[in-house]
Design a protein around this motif. Structure first.
Motif, short mmCIF file in Angstrom:
data_model
loop_
_atom_site.label_atom_id
_atom_site.label_comp_id
_atom_site.label_asym_id
_atom_site.label_seq_id
_atom_site.Cartn_x
_atom_site.Cartn_y
_atom_site.Cartn_z
N ILE A 124 0.84 -1.21 0.00
CA ILE A 124 0.00 0.00 0.00
C ILE A 124 0.87 1.26 0.00
O ILE A 124 0.49 2.28 -0.58
CB ILE A 124 -0.94 -0.01 1.23
N LYS A 125 2.05 1.19 0.63
CA LYS A 125 2.94 2.36 0.66
C LYS A 125 3.34 2.81 -0.74
O LYS A 125 3.67 3.96 -0.97
CB LYS A 125 4.19 2.03 1.47
N LYS A 126 3.30 1.86 -1.69
CA LYS A 126 3.70 2.18 -3.06
C LYS A 126 2.75 3.19 -3.70
O LYS A 126 3.15 4.01 -4.52
CB LYS A 126 3.73 0.89 -3.89
N VAL A 127 1.47 3.13 -3.32
CA VAL A 127 0.49 4.10 -3.83
C VAL A 127 0.89 5.51 -3.41
O VAL A 127 0.85 6.46 -4.20
CB VAL A 127 -0.93 3.77 -3.32
N GLY A 128 1.32 5.64 -2.14
CA GLY A 128 1.77 6.93 -1.64
C GLY A 128 3.00 7.42 -2.36
O GLY A 128 3.14 8.62 -2.66
N SER A 129 3.92 6.49 -2.68
CA SER A 129 5.14 6.85 -3.40
C SER A 129 4.81 7.38 -4.80
O SER A 129 5.35 8.41 -5.23
CB SER A 129 6.05 5.62 -3.51
N ILE A 130 3.93 6.68 -5.50
CA ILE A 130 3.53 7.11 -6.85
C ILE A 130 2.82 8.46 -6.78
O ILE A 130 3.09 9.35 -7.58
CB ILE A 130 2.61 6.04 -7.50
N VAL B 299 6.88 8.49 -14.28
CA VAL B 299 6.68 7.75 -13.02
C VAL B 299 6.72 6.25 -13.28
O VAL B 299 7.27 5.48 -12.48
CB VAL B 299 5.35 8.17 -12.35
N SER B 300 6.18 5.81 -14.42
CA SER B 300 6.22 4.38 -14.77
C SER B 300 7.66 3.90 -14.91
O SER B 300 8.03 2.85 -14.36
CB SER B 300 5.48 4.14 -16.10
N ARG B 301 8.47 4.65 -15.64
CA ARG B 301 9.87 4.25 -15.84
C ARG B 301 10.64 4.25 -14.53
O ARG B 301 11.49 3.39 -14.30
CB ARG B 301 10.53 5.21 -16.84
N GLN B 302 10.36 5.22 -13.66
CA GLN B 302 11.05 5.28 -12.38
C GLN B 302 10.66 4.11 -11.47
O GLN B 302 11.49 3.57 -10.74
CB GLN B 302 10.78 6.61 -11.70
N GLU B 303 9.38 3.75 -11.50
CA GLU B 303 8.93 2.61 -10.71
C GLU B 303 9.57 1.30 -11.24
O GLU B 303 9.94 0.44 -10.46
CB GLU B 303 7.40 2.50 -10.75
N ASP B 304 9.68 1.19 -12.58
CA ASP B 304 10.33 0.02 -13.16
C ASP B 304 11.79 -0.06 -12.72
O ASP B 304 12.29 -1.14 -12.38
CB ASP B 304 10.26 0.08 -14.70
N ALA B 305 12.46 1.09 -12.74
CA ALA B 305 13.88 1.12 -12.34
C ALA B 305 14.05 0.76 -10.87
O ALA B 305 14.99 0.03 -10.50
CB ALA B 305 14.45 2.52 -12.61
N LYS B 306 13.14 1.26 -10.03
CA LYS B 306 13.21 0.96 -8.60
C LYS B 306 13.03 -0.54 -8.33
O LYS B 306 13.73 -1.14 -7.53
CB LYS B 306 12.15 1.75 -7.84
N GLU B 307 12.08 -1.15 -9.06
CA GLU B 307 11.82 -2.59 -8.89
C GLU B 307 12.99 -3.41 -9.39
O GLU B 307 13.28 -4.47 -8.85
CB GLU B 307 10.52 -2.96 -9.63
N ALA B 308 13.62 -2.92 -10.46
CA ALA B 308 14.77 -3.68 -11.01
C ALA B 308 15.93 -3.71 -10.03
O ALA B 308 16.70 -4.69 -9.97
CB ALA B 308 15.20 -3.04 -12.32
N LYS B 309 16.08 -2.64 -9.24
CA LYS B 309 17.19 -2.56 -8.26
C LYS B 309 16.88 -3.38 -7.01
O LYS B 309 17.80 -3.80 -6.30
CB LYS B 309 17.41 -1.10 -7.85
#
Length: 406
Positions: free
Chosen positions: A72-78, A395-405
């Motif tokens: 749920i914290k991810k919603v706040g991050s986005i 925001v999509s690309r940044q979330e993808d990058a965060k998940e990849a790390k």
């Protein structure tokens, strides 16, 4: 023959609409009457269909997006990234508007300011806007298309489904099915976009014609130059640097949404087309389902540029030179007003009234630009929608990058 792409179809329809509008204009009142009474209603029907599908698409897509997130914290991050991006780009937009307005103000034609009358609508107080974000009724926001409240309802439902665990799974599956049904309907409606664009632009040209530009031609040109520069400079740079996407690819993908927004002058009405464009640009569904409805409600970069250009023009007409401090005030006021007037009909005019009042300029000056507000509105809505798409991609690309790390 290879089928024409949707952007090409829309572009052709836009051109044909301008030509048809000029032809009907040349025939006098009869032609204008045909454009307004018979062609415009077809475009209005299309807008009604879009408005009908917007709320179901927004509420089901946001719920889907929330449920699909493991944390749920991810919603706040986005949400935080999106709001910060919108605030910063709006501040850049108003600054660019002020820069170009000051560069060109020497060529602005001075208009007569005596006997001006303009009654400013009451601006919404910031805390009132915060209160109104939270609905007191489940169905009323959906009926009235109050998008911020619809987003809040969808977020609460999404969180509720997650927290209910197994008992909430059935509702989650139902929402998934409902979303797919609404998407099929939306895609069918979008196929009619070229016809709608023709029917929306024709009466605008037939009613206004070239003479409406007249003494305001340089003001309009200044605004459109600023729109273009902001889109290329701000969105092109941020999409390239933060979103790691080729700007040419981005603008090509954003073209259908821009052209529909340009002809309809409605960010909310364009939302289904914008969501389709975001999907083709590779934006994540869980991100786009949040950033795009929020952007259609609060992101007003094009409108901010309009504030800056019109403020300088109105000041020049009254023989007033704005100080650097007053221009900083305009930047801050326009940026905050993009949230404060969210969901308010005629937001552009209300925001302009707030900006003028913030630096002591006569609100009556709005009457100088009111006659061509529709032409300003076409460009500023197009820019607003492209800004929404840039946020979804970044925001999509940044979330993808965060998940990849991770």
């Amino acid at each position: 023959m290879k089928k024409l792409s949707l952007p090409i179809q829309i572009f052709i329809a836009l051109g044909l609409g301008v030509v048809a509008g000029l032809i009907l204009l040349s025939t006098g009142e009869v032609g204008v009457s045909i454009a307004v009474d018979y062609i415009k209603p077809i475009g209005t029907i299309f807008l009604n269909l879009l408005k009908f599908i917007v709320v179901p698409i927004v509420i089901t897509s946001i719920i889907q997006g929330v449920v699909s997130l493991p944390d749920i914290k991810k919603v706040g991050s986005i949400g935080l990234k999106t709001v910060i991006y919108y605030f910063l780009t709006t501040a850049f937009a108003i600054t660019i508007g002020l820069i170009f307005a000051n560069l060109f103000k020497g060529s602005f034609q001075q208009l007569q300011t005596s006997d001006l009358v303009y009654e400013a609508a009451e601006p919404t107080k910031f805390m009132d806007t915060i209160v109104k974000i939270f609905p007191s009724n489940f169905f009323e926001p959906m009926v009235s298309s109050t998008m911020l409240q619809v987003i809040v309802i969808a977020l609460f439902l999404g969180f509720g489904i997650i927290l209910a665990g197994e008992k909430g799974k059935l509702l989650g599956d139902f929402i998934d099915s409902l979303y797919e049904v609404f998407m099929v309907i939306m895609k069918g409606i979008i196929k009619l976009t070229p016809i709608a664009v023709f029917c929306l632009i024709t009466p605008v040209v037939a009613q206004n014609g070239p003479q409406v530009l007249g003494s305001l031609a340089m003001v309009l040109l200044t605004a459109y130059i600023a729109y273009f520069v902001h889109a290329i400079l701000t969105y092109g740079t941020t999409v390239s640097v933060l979103g790691k996407m080729n700007p040419v690819q981005f603008f090509k993908g954003a073209l259908p949404a821009f052209m529909f927004a340009f002809s309809s002058t409605s960010s909310i009405g364009t939302l289904p087309v914008t969501m389709e464009a975001a999907d083709k640009l590779g934006a994540r569904k869980d991100v786009a389902s949040f950033t795009l409805p929020l952007g259609a409600t609060i992101n007003m970069d094009g409108t901010a540029i309009y504030q800056g250009v019109c403020a300088i023009f109105i000041a020049a007409c009254f023989g007033i030179d704005l100080s650097f401090g007053q221009m900083i005030t305009i930047v801050l006021t326009a940026t905050l007003a993009s949230i404060g007037t969210a969901g308010t009909p005629g937001a552009g005019m209300i925001m302009l009234a707030m900006v003028l009042q913030s630096v002591g300029l006569p609100v009556e000056g709005i009457a100088l630009v009111a006659g061509v507000d529709r032409i300003f509105d076409m460009g500023r809505t197009g820019v607003n929608v492209v800004g929404d798409l840039s946020a979804a991609v970044i925001v999509s690309r940044q979330e993808d990058a965060k998940e990849a790390k991770a």
